[in-house]
Enzyme design. Structure first.
Site, mmCIF file in Angstrom:
data_model
loop_
_atom_site.group_PDB
_atom_site.id
_atom_site.type_symbol
_atom_site.label_atom_id
_atom_site.label_comp_id
_atom_site.label_asym_id
_atom_site.label_seq_id
_atom_site.Cartn_x
_atom_site.Cartn_y
_atom_site.Cartn_z
ATOM 1 N N SER A 118 -47.179 81.684 -96.642
ATOM 2 C CA SER A 118 -46.661 81.315 -95.313
ATOM 3 C C SER A 118 -45.744 80.120 -95.503
ATOM 4 C CB SER A 118 -47.798 80.914 -94.377
ATOM 5 O OG SER A 118 -48.769 81.906 -94.304
ATOM 6 N N LYS A 165 -45.118 85.096 -88.672
ATOM 7 C CA LYS A 165 -46.321 84.349 -89.063
ATOM 8 C C LYS A 165 -46.400 83.019 -88.310
ATOM 9 C CE LYS A 165 -49.875 82.892 -91.417
ATOM 10 N NZ LYS A 165 -51.223 83.440 -91.254
ATOM 11 N N LYS A 224 -49.253 72.180 -92.050
ATOM 12 C CA LYS A 224 -48.086 72.700 -92.787
ATOM 13 C C LYS A 224 -47.353 73.755 -91.961
ATOM 14 C CE LYS A 224 -48.788 76.090 -95.271
ATOM 15 N NZ LYS A 224 -48.702 77.562 -95.206
HETATM 16 P P1 NAD Z 1 -54.778 77.838 -102.130
HETATM 17 O O1 NAD Z 1 -54.414 76.409 -102.118
HETATM 18 O O2 NAD Z 1 -56.228 78.229 -102.190
HETATM 19 O O3 NAD Z 1 -54.078 78.597 -103.394
HETATM 20 C C1 NAD Z 1 -52.782 78.314 -103.871
HETATM 21 C C2 NAD Z 1 -52.758 78.602 -105.390
HETATM 22 O O4 NAD Z 1 -51.418 78.424 -105.867
HETATM 23 C C3 NAD Z 1 -53.636 77.657 -106.207
HETATM 24 O O5 NAD Z 1 -54.491 78.420 -107.042
HETATM 25 C C4 NAD Z 1 -52.628 76.810 -107.015
HETATM 26 O O6 NAD Z 1 -53.136 76.431 -108.271
HETATM 27 C C5 NAD Z 1 -51.470 77.777 -107.136
HETATM 28 N N1 NAD Z 1 -50.156 77.153 -107.363
HETATM 29 C C6 NAD Z 1 -49.549 76.197 -106.620
HETATM 30 N N2 NAD Z 1 -48.296 75.962 -107.081
HETATM 31 C C7 NAD Z 1 -48.119 76.804 -108.145
HETATM 32 C C8 NAD Z 1 -47.012 77.051 -109.029
HETATM 33 N N3 NAD Z 1 -45.841 76.402 -108.916
HETATM 34 N N4 NAD Z 1 -47.176 77.988 -109.988
HETATM 35 C C9 NAD Z 1 -48.342 78.669 -110.098
HETATM 36 N N5 NAD Z 1 -49.425 78.489 -109.284
HETATM 37 C C10 NAD Z 1 -49.299 77.558 -108.327
HETATM 38 O O7 NAD Z 1 -54.055 78.484 -100.868
HETATM 39 P P2 NAD Z 1 -54.463 79.820 -100.053
HETATM 40 O O8 NAD Z 1 -55.493 79.490 -99.034
HETATM 41 O O9 NAD Z 1 -54.675 80.928 -101.037
HETATM 42 O O10 NAD Z 1 -53.101 80.063 -99.231
HETATM 43 C C11 NAD Z 1 -51.930 80.593 -99.836
HETATM 44 C C12 NAD Z 1 -50.919 80.865 -98.723
HETATM 45 O O11 NAD Z 1 -51.485 81.823 -97.797
HETATM 46 C C13 NAD Z 1 -50.560 79.621 -97.875
HETATM 47 O O12 NAD Z 1 -49.207 79.682 -97.542
HETATM 48 C C14 NAD Z 1 -51.465 79.763 -96.652
HETATM 49 O O13 NAD Z 1 -50.922 79.111 -95.500
HETATM 50 C C15 NAD Z 1 -51.478 81.278 -96.477
HETATM 51 N N6 NAD Z 1 -52.653 81.820 -95.761
HETATM 52 C C16 NAD Z 1 -53.897 81.314 -95.989
HETATM 53 C C17 NAD Z 1 -54.993 81.835 -95.275
HETATM 54 C C18 NAD Z 1 -56.400 81.286 -95.481
HETATM 55 O O14 NAD Z 1 -57.280 81.613 -94.662
HETATM 56 N N7 NAD Z 1 -56.659 80.493 -96.523
HETATM 57 C C19 NAD Z 1 -54.801 82.874 -94.375
HETATM 58 C C20 NAD Z 1 -53.522 83.408 -94.193
HETATM 59 C C21 NAD Z 1 -52.443 82.855 -94.910
#
Ligand code: NAD
Length: 295
Positions: free
Chosen positions: A96, A171, A239
């Protein structure tokens, strides 16, 4: 079948990548967190040393990262995906992020004849595990058609919205509605309690009426139990609302309710609650009214 590269194996990316693998696609993964990579290696999944190797060894690269700067870094930094992308390959960004950034990534990759879709999701961690997330997609329609089956391995619905950026515009609209919805739900429960009615009975009385909603069904039990483990963290919702405000102000759009919800979330962050679930918004209304919904 395409060989799929998957970058970003956090709360959402981990189960989503597993669902791609379960559907029979070849898979290579990368995350900058070494212990997450080790988990995938033990499960028998091919792991890469960096984004460049993922691009080299796959046909399509999916990214699931926190925000626009993380996607920009994964794409364009040294040893990033873009160093190895070939004409005809595609990047599907399911994070997102700001729709303005999505449009920029689309254009920069188009110059190299690489396809790009912005395909953010809703449904949270339970939906990601069950493979029932909703995916909203921006980009070129033929590219959407090409990767529809792949996206459906993770989802119960995959909807084409329009050109690049439209997935993230959708979104952000979703996130505006959820933030304001939880805020007024919280305000109403504190109002009911302080005015003399039991909030749990208020919920039972109105949940099937016009005010009823998925937000009411999913967040009321958390508010009544005081269990604010995430779920969806307040810092991620901040965010998203920052991306709403940036996009709105760039396009000369006024969004007063989203701005108010953002200030509520900022206040909770100032109280050290940014890692809590966004249902903790109720704590803001409890604080300004010196009242508790339960107890
Ligand atoms: P998270 O923080 O759990 O996971 C992000 C991952 O990305 C981590 O494992 C981190 O190590 C990795 N990362 C970051 N920068 C990197 C890079 N440059 N190269 C490689 N790996 C890298 O986040 P999440 O909860 O999985 O959310 C991911 C996205 O999905 C976000 O944009 C969030 O807003 C969206 N989202 C989350 C949810 C939820 O309920 N958690 C629901 C819908 C959408």
């Amino acid at each position: 079948m395409f060989k799929v590269g998957f970058i970003g194996l956090g709360i959402m990316g981990k189960p989503m990548a597993r669902n791609v693998r379960k559907a029979g696609y070849g898979l290579i993964v990368y995350d900058r967190n070494a212990s997450t990579l080790e988990t995938f290696r033990k499960e028998g999944t091919e792991i890469a040393a960096n984004g460049r190797e993922v691009a080299e060894k796959s046909d399509v690269v999916i990214t699931m990262l926190p925000n626009s700067p993380h996607v920009a870094s994964a794409l364009f930094d040294k040893d990033g995906i873009a160093e190895e992308l070939r004409a005809g390959q595609a990047v599907i960004d399911m994070s997102s992020i700001n729709p303005v950034a999505s449009k920029e990534f689309y254009s920069r990759l188009k110059e190299r004849k690489v396809d790009f879709l912005d395909a953010p999701v809703s449904g949270g961690e339970p939906g990601a595990i069950e493979g029932t997330i909703a995916v909203m997609v921006g980009g070129d329609k033929p590219v959407f058609d090409k990767y529809y089956d792949l996206l459906m391995t993770m989802a119960s619905s995959v909807t084409y919205i329009g050109p690049a950026g439209c997935g993230n515009i959708t979104k952000l609209a979703n996130q505006m509605i959820v933030a304001v919805n939880i805020s007024v739900l919280s305000e109403a429960y504190v109002f009911a309690k302080k005015a003399g009615a039991d909030p749990k009975l208020v919920f039972e009385a109105i949940r099937k009426g016009l005010a009823g909603s998925k937000v009411m069904e999913q967040k009321s039990p958390k508010i009544f139990s005081g269990d604010y483990d995430p779920g969806f963290r307040i810092e991620l919702h901040i965010k998203d609302l920052q991306n709403v405000l940036d996009t709105a102000h760039t396009d000369n759009i006024s969004v007063p309710f989203s701005a108010a919800a953002m200030e509520i979330l900022q206040s909770l962050k100032a109280d050290g609650l940014e890692k809590k679930d966004h249902s903790a918004i109720v704590k803001y209304f409890e604080k300004i009214n010196n009242a508790k919904v339960i107890g």
